[in-house]
Design an enzyme around this catalytic site. Structure first.
Site, PDB file in Angstrom:
ATOM      1  N   ASP A  48     -17.471   8.247  19.726  1.00 36.42           N
ATOM      2  CA  ASP A  48     -17.625   8.077  21.174  1.00 36.42           C
ATOM      3  C   ASP A  48     -18.968   7.433  21.537  1.00 36.42           C
ATOM      4  O   ASP A  48     -19.926   7.475  20.761  1.00 36.42           O
ATOM      5  CB  ASP A  48     -17.606   9.452  21.866  1.00 36.42           C
ATOM      6  CG  ASP A  48     -16.251  10.138  21.797  1.00 36.42           C
ATOM      7  OD1 ASP A  48     -15.335   9.623  21.126  1.00 36.42           O
ATOM      8  OD2 ASP A  48     -16.128  11.203  22.425  1.00 36.42           O
ATOM      9  N   HIS A 191     -20.018  10.488  17.092  1.00 40.52           N
ATOM     10  CA  HIS A 191     -20.635   9.559  18.052  1.00 40.52           C
ATOM     11  C   HIS A 191     -21.329   8.395  17.348  1.00 40.52           C
ATOM     12  O   HIS A 191     -22.070   8.612  16.394  1.00 40.52           O
ATOM     13  CB  HIS A 191     -21.644  10.308  18.928  1.00 40.52           C
ATOM     14  CG  HIS A 191     -20.985  11.371  19.762  1.00 40.52           C
ATOM     15  ND1 HIS A 191     -20.583  12.574  19.223  1.00 40.52           N
ATOM     16  CD2 HIS A 191     -20.613  11.390  21.067  1.00 40.52           C
ATOM     17  CE1 HIS A 191     -19.994  13.297  20.175  1.00 40.52           C
ATOM     18  NE2 HIS A 191     -20.008  12.606  21.295  1.00 40.52           N
TER      19      HIS A 191
HETATM   20 ZN   LIG Z   1     -19.143  10.783  25.403  1.00 34.35          ZN
END
Ligand SMILES: [Zn+2]
Length: 234
Positions: A48, A191
């Site tokens: 992400d 991430h």
């Molecule tokens: Zn996020």
């Protein structure tokens, strides 16, 4: 907005507003999934908040291990790093929509929510030529209006089975968590960027991925995109 107030009041009274908004299996505000088929020995890596300056290093690791992944991109970061966004797609990974500027959606209007997701979708399609089919809400926060926004844009909501905590934990702790929580059909959330910061430090993510992917392959897991783990026949 009396209607919103009343509905929020009902959820709060039932003690479940927090679950409705942030629970990974909640479909109160919009349909979403958080894992694939428990019978198949497959895992999905999702990343992400990118793309970022650090994403190419991750692409290199994924290429070395020949592992596909899904990247939930923020539209604003795609505009900052259009070349990196295209590299993600040309390497065979799947794009996902993670809103444009990564706001929390609670207490925002349906128009605001739709606008955020639509702008990200347009940016990702125009930059990479690939259209996301999945949406992951920033901070996992869903709210009124999200259901309609997802419908209008043809997006399915995707949460996660395991949240990697790679933005705050050292790599060994992240790796331990992923190895410990790996299970059939699990969707890992990691991430490759930060919603606002430039040049994020994602060393913990890189080290954890490099360490766990071969170990999980040894345990018989295949790595798949979100599309595939949710719909293996396609
Ligand atoms: Zn996020």
């Amino acid at each position: 907005m009396p209607l919103l107030g009343a509905a929020a009041g009902i959820f709060a009274a039932a003690g479940s507003l927090a679950y409705a908004v942030r629970g990974r299996s909640s479909a109160v505000f919009a349909p979403s999934v958080y894992r694939g088929d428990r019978k198949r020995r497959a895992l999905a890596l999702t990343f992400d908040d990118g793309p970022s300056e650090a994403t190419p290093a991750l692409l290199e690791i994924l290429a070395q291990h020949q592992v596909p992944a899904t990247f939930f991109m923020c539209g604003a970061n795609v505009r900052r790093h259009p070349k990196v966004a295209r590299e993600v797609i040309s390497a065979g990974h799947e794009p996902g929509n993670h809103s444009d500027s990564h706001p929390r959606f609670d207490f925002r209007s349906p128009e605001f929510i739709y606008g955020e997701i639509a702008l990200a979708q347009e940016t990702i399609v125009q930059t990479t030529g690939a259209a996301p089919k999945f949406f992951r809400a920033p901070y996992g926060v869903r709210w009124f209006g999200l259901r309609r926004a997802q419908e209008r844009l043809g997006l399915m909501g995707v949460m996660w089975t395991v949240l990697g905590r790679d933005w705050k934990w050292p790599s060994n702790r992240v790796a331990h968590l992923l190895l410990h929580r790996a299970s059939n059909g699990a969707i890992f959330c990691l991430h490759d960027g930060r919603e606002t910061l430039r040049a994020p430090d994602i060393r913990a993510t890189l080290e954890a991925v490099e360490y766990v992917v071969p170990k999980l392959k040894e345990r018989g897991f295949e790595f798949e995109t979100v599309s595939r783990i949710l719909c293996p026949r396609n």
